[in-house]
Design a protein around this motif. Structure first.
Motif, PDB file in Angstrom:
ATOM      1  N   GLU A 147       0.824  -1.209   0.000  1.00 14.38           N
ATOM      2  CA  GLU A 147       0.000   0.000   0.000  1.00 14.38           C
ATOM      3  C   GLU A 147       0.857   1.258   0.000  1.00 14.38           C
ATOM      4  O   GLU A 147       0.490   2.276  -0.587  1.00 14.38           O
ATOM      5  N   VAL A 148       2.012   1.181   0.654  1.00 12.30           N
ATOM      6  CA  VAL A 148       2.923   2.327   0.683  1.00 12.30           C
ATOM      7  C   VAL A 148       3.375   2.683  -0.730  1.00 12.30           C
ATOM      8  O   VAL A 148       3.547   3.855  -1.076  1.00 12.30           O
ATOM      9  N   HIS A 149       3.532   1.656  -1.565  1.00 13.28           N
ATOM     10  CA  HIS A 149       3.998   1.859  -2.940  1.00 13.28           C
ATOM     11  C   HIS A 149       2.871   1.579  -3.937  1.00 13.28           C
ATOM     12  O   HIS A 149       3.112   1.073  -5.030  1.00 13.28           O
ATOM     13  N   ASP A 150       1.657   1.904  -3.539  1.00 11.27           N
ATOM     14  CA  ASP A 150       0.477   1.607  -4.361  1.00 11.27           C
ATOM     15  C   ASP A 150       0.581   2.176  -5.772  1.00 11.27           C
ATOM     16  O   ASP A 150       0.185   1.540  -6.745  1.00 11.27           O
ATOM     17  N   LYS A 151       1.145   3.383  -5.912  1.00 11.50           N
ATOM     18  CA  LYS A 151       1.233   4.024  -7.220  1.00 11.50           C
ATOM     19  C   LYS A 151       2.229   3.326  -8.142  1.00 11.50           C
ATOM     20  O   LYS A 151       2.223   3.563  -9.354  1.00 11.50           O
ATOM     21  N   LYS A 152       3.077   2.484  -7.569  1.00 11.44           N
ATOM     22  CA  LYS A 152       4.073   1.771  -8.369  1.00 11.44           C
ATOM     23  C   LYS A 152       3.611   0.371  -8.752  1.00 11.44           C
ATOM     24  O   LYS A 152       4.300  -0.328  -9.501  1.00 11.44           O
ATOM     25  N   SER A 153       2.457  -0.056  -8.216  1.00 12.70           N
ATOM     26  CA  SER A 153       1.991  -1.437  -8.402  1.00 12.70           C
ATOM     27  C   SER A 153       1.875  -1.821  -9.874  1.00 12.70           C
ATOM     28  O   SER A 153       2.268  -2.919 -10.274  1.00 12.70           O
ATOM     29  N   TYR A 154       1.334  -0.923 -10.659  1.00 13.21           N
ATOM     30  CA  TYR A 154       1.139  -1.236 -12.085  1.00 13.21           C
ATOM     31  C   TYR A 154       2.474  -1.475 -12.773  1.00 13.21           C
ATOM     32  O   TYR A 154       2.640  -2.432 -13.537  1.00 13.21           O
ATOM     33  N   HIS A 155       3.456  -0.612 -12.509  1.00 12.84           N
ATOM     34  CA  HIS A 155       4.770  -0.739 -13.143  1.00 12.84           C
ATOM     35  C   HIS A 155       5.552  -1.931 -12.608  1.00 12.84           C
ATOM     36  O   HIS A 155       6.447  -2.440 -13.284  1.00 12.84           O
ATOM     37  N   LEU A 156       5.189  -2.376 -11.400  1.00 14.22           N
ATOM     38  CA  LEU A 156       5.841  -3.558 -10.844  1.00 14.22           C
ATOM     39  C   LEU A 156       5.213  -4.836 -11.380  1.00 14.22           C
ATOM     40  O   LEU A 156       5.738  -5.927 -11.180  1.00 14.22           O
ATOM     41  N   GLY A 157       4.067  -4.696 -12.072  1.00 10.54           N
ATOM     42  CA  GLY A 157       3.386  -5.861 -12.635  1.00 10.54           C
ATOM     43  C   GLY A 157       2.441  -6.533 -11.669  1.00 10.54           C
ATOM     44  O   GLY A 157       1.850  -7.576 -11.961  1.00 10.54           O
ATOM     45  N   ILE A 158       2.257  -5.940 -10.483  1.00 10.58           N
ATOM     46  CA  ILE A 158       1.436  -6.560  -9.445  1.00 10.58           C
ATOM     47  C   ILE A 158      -0.052  -6.359  -9.695  1.00 10.58           C
ATOM     48  O   ILE A 158      -0.878  -7.181  -9.320  1.00 10.58           O
ATOM     49  N   GLY A 159      -0.411  -5.281 -10.350  1.00  9.95           N
ATOM     50  CA  GLY A 159      -1.828  -5.009 -10.604  1.00  9.95           C
ATOM     51  C   GLY A 159      -2.196  -3.638 -10.086  1.00  9.95           C
ATOM     52  O   GLY A 159      -1.391  -2.947  -9.453  1.00  9.95           O
ATOM     53  N   GLU A 182      23.705 -13.592   0.231  1.00 13.11           N
ATOM     54  CA  GLU A 182      24.133 -12.204   0.086  1.00 13.11           C
ATOM     55  C   GLU A 182      23.286 -11.467  -0.948  1.00 13.11           C
ATOM     56  O   GLU A 182      22.903 -10.309  -0.754  1.00 13.11           O
ATOM     57  N   ILE A 183      22.987 -12.154  -2.050  1.00 12.40           N
ATOM     58  CA  ILE A 183      22.168 -11.535  -3.102  1.00 12.40           C
ATOM     59  C   ILE A 183      20.780 -11.215  -2.580  1.00 12.40           C
ATOM     60  O   ILE A 183      20.221 -10.144  -2.845  1.00 12.40           O
ATOM     61  N   LEU A 184      20.200 -12.130  -1.820  1.00 11.43           N
ATOM     62  CA  LEU A 184      18.873 -11.903  -1.240  1.00 11.43           C
ATOM     63  C   LEU A 184      18.879 -10.699  -0.310  1.00 11.43           C
ATOM     64  O   LEU A 184      17.926  -9.906  -0.288  1.00 11.43           O
ATOM     65  N   GLN A 185      19.946 -10.549   0.473  1.00 13.05           N
ATOM     66  CA  GLN A 185      20.053  -9.426   1.394  1.00 13.05           C
ATOM     67  C   GLN A 185      20.051  -8.097   0.640  1.00 13.05           C
ATOM     68  O   GLN A 185      19.379  -7.150   1.037  1.00 13.05           O
ATOM     69  N   VAL A 186      20.797  -8.038  -0.446  1.00  9.70           N
ATOM     70  CA  VAL A 186      20.893  -6.802  -1.231  1.00  9.70           C
ATOM     71  C   VAL A 186      19.588  -6.515  -1.963  1.00  9.70           C
ATOM     72  O   VAL A 186      19.072  -5.397  -1.947  1.00  9.70           O
ATOM     73  N   LEU A 187      19.025  -7.529  -2.594  1.00 12.15           N
ATOM     74  CA  LEU A 187      17.784  -7.344  -3.344  1.00 12.15           C
ATOM     75  C   LEU A 187      16.639  -6.940  -2.434  1.00 12.15           C
ATOM     76  O   LEU A 187      15.763  -6.155  -2.816  1.00 12.15           O
ATOM     77  N   GLY A 188      16.641  -7.471  -1.216  1.00 14.09           N
ATOM     78  CA  GLY A 188      15.552  -7.196  -0.285  1.00 14.09           C
ATOM     79  C   GLY A 188      15.378  -5.726   0.034  1.00 14.09           C
ATOM     80  O   GLY A 188      14.274  -5.278   0.354  1.00 14.09           O
ATOM     81  N   ILE A 189      16.448  -4.954  -0.046  1.00 12.65           N
ATOM     82  CA  ILE A 189      16.366  -3.517   0.245  1.00 12.65           C
ATOM     83  C   ILE A 189      16.486  -2.671  -1.014  1.00 12.65           C
ATOM     84  O   ILE A 189      16.583  -1.449  -0.928  1.00 12.65           O
ATOM     85  N   SER A 190      16.479  -3.317  -2.187  1.00 17.46           N
ATOM     86  CA  SER A 190      16.712  -2.575  -3.432  1.00 17.46           C
ATOM     87  C   SER A 190      15.617  -2.777  -4.486  1.00 17.46           C
ATOM     88  O   SER A 190      15.772  -2.309  -5.607  1.00 17.46           O
ATOM     89  N   LEU A 191      14.546  -3.447  -4.143  1.00 16.24           N
ATOM     90  CA  LEU A 191      13.541  -3.800  -5.152  1.00 16.24           C
ATOM     91  C   LEU A 191      12.931  -2.597  -5.851  1.00 16.24           C
ATOM     92  O   LEU A 191      12.522  -2.692  -7.009  1.00 16.24           O
ATOM     93  N   LEU A 192      12.858  -1.467  -5.158  1.00 16.80           N
ATOM     94  CA  LEU A 192      12.228  -0.286  -5.747  1.00 16.80           C
ATOM     95  C   LEU A 192      13.246   0.742  -6.233  1.00 16.80           C
ATOM     96  O   LEU A 192      12.891   1.876  -6.536  1.00 16.80           O
ATOM     97  N   ASP A 193      14.522   0.338  -6.294  1.00 15.19           N
ATOM     98  CA  ASP A 193      15.542   1.157  -6.954  1.00 15.19           C
ATOM     99  C   ASP A 193      15.418   0.952  -8.459  1.00 15.19           C
ATOM    100  O   ASP A 193      14.807  -0.008  -8.927  1.00 15.19           O
TER     101      ASP A 193
END
Length: 257
Positions: free
Chosen positions: A64-76, A217-228
């Protein structure tokens, strides 16, 4: 190619959507679905897995915090808790069989699901078995379509869980499942399958982009970078990983490549 795209969107390009859609069509997964498709659900679950959400409510808040990005993320367009959480299973008893309560079986009932969607999706009879585990002092309720096995046999099957203890320890350590987001068998299955799929997806990304780091390590980095909007491979350049050490458990090891 990935310029201006969110990291999450870049990762999804490694998912075989055509194959996924083929499986969904084969099993009519989107039957009666108007907006929130199986693909949307998968992406939401992967997002929750990568960002280490603790619960379904936690995942919804993050989305919900990133609701405006949902469409571009492919979530709906919009994700709600009711989209992700199945309606509670409502079971109507038709009749009961005799049970031996000395063996821990409290009831053995035959009935049907009465929820609007669940009754349409599964109109056949089901068996509801209530069992008290005296060893752990817990009461369990099982729903099954197995009409042949004894109630005692079905109720005691859960004790086989010790045979997969190593697997679940591996899940907790590597797939980052801190808690289950629901209690039904289907909900637990979906979460585990999503966690495994996410782990495999990250392993594929690492293989294709030649990222010389552990999956942890990759999971750790991706977990905080998904919206970069940084290209994925650039996320792993000039980073000091000295303080990102995976715990060395002597448990089940899975080598994907």
């Amino acid at each position: 190619m990935n310029q201006g795209k969110y990291v999450f969107t870049q990762i999804l390009t490694f998912l075989p959507k055509r194959t996924f859609d083929g499986i969904v069509n084969k099993y009519n997964g989107n039957k009666y679905i108007r907006h929130f498709t199986c693909w949307n659900q998968l992406l939401c679950m992967i997002f929750g897995q990568l960002t280490n959400r603790d619960s379904l409510r936690d995942l919804i808040v993050a989305l919900e915090v990133h609701d405006k990005k949902s469409y571009h993320l492919g979530i709906g367009k919009r994700v709600t808790r009711s989209n992700l959480a199945k309606a509670n299973l409502k079971f109507k008893r038709m009749y009961s069989a005799k049970v031996d309560k000395t063996k821990g079986v409290l009831c053995d009932q035959i009935g049907k699901l009465t929820g609007f969607y669940t009754s349409k999706n599964y109109p056949d009879k089901l068996r509801r078995i209530k069992y008290y585990d005296s060893e752990n002092k817990r009461t369990f309720v099982f729903l099954t379509n197995n009409m042949e096995a004894t109630a005692e046999h079905i109720a005691l099957l859960y004790k086989k869980r010790w045979q997969i203890e190593l697997f679940f320890k591996w899940i907790k350590q590597h797939l980052k499942i801190k808690s289950f987001w629901g209690t039904s068998e289907n909900t637990v299955r979906i979460q585990i399958y999503t966690a495994i799929s996410t782990y495999c997806l990250v392993a594929i990304v690492a293989q294709e982009l030649k990222i010389n780091r552990s999956t942890y390590e990759i999971l750790q980095v991706l977990g905080i970078s998904l919206l970069d909007k940084t290209p994925v491979n650039e996320l792993f350049k000039n980073i000091d990983y000295n303080n990102v050490n995976e715990l060395e458990y002597k448990q089940l090891s899975i080598n994907l490549f």
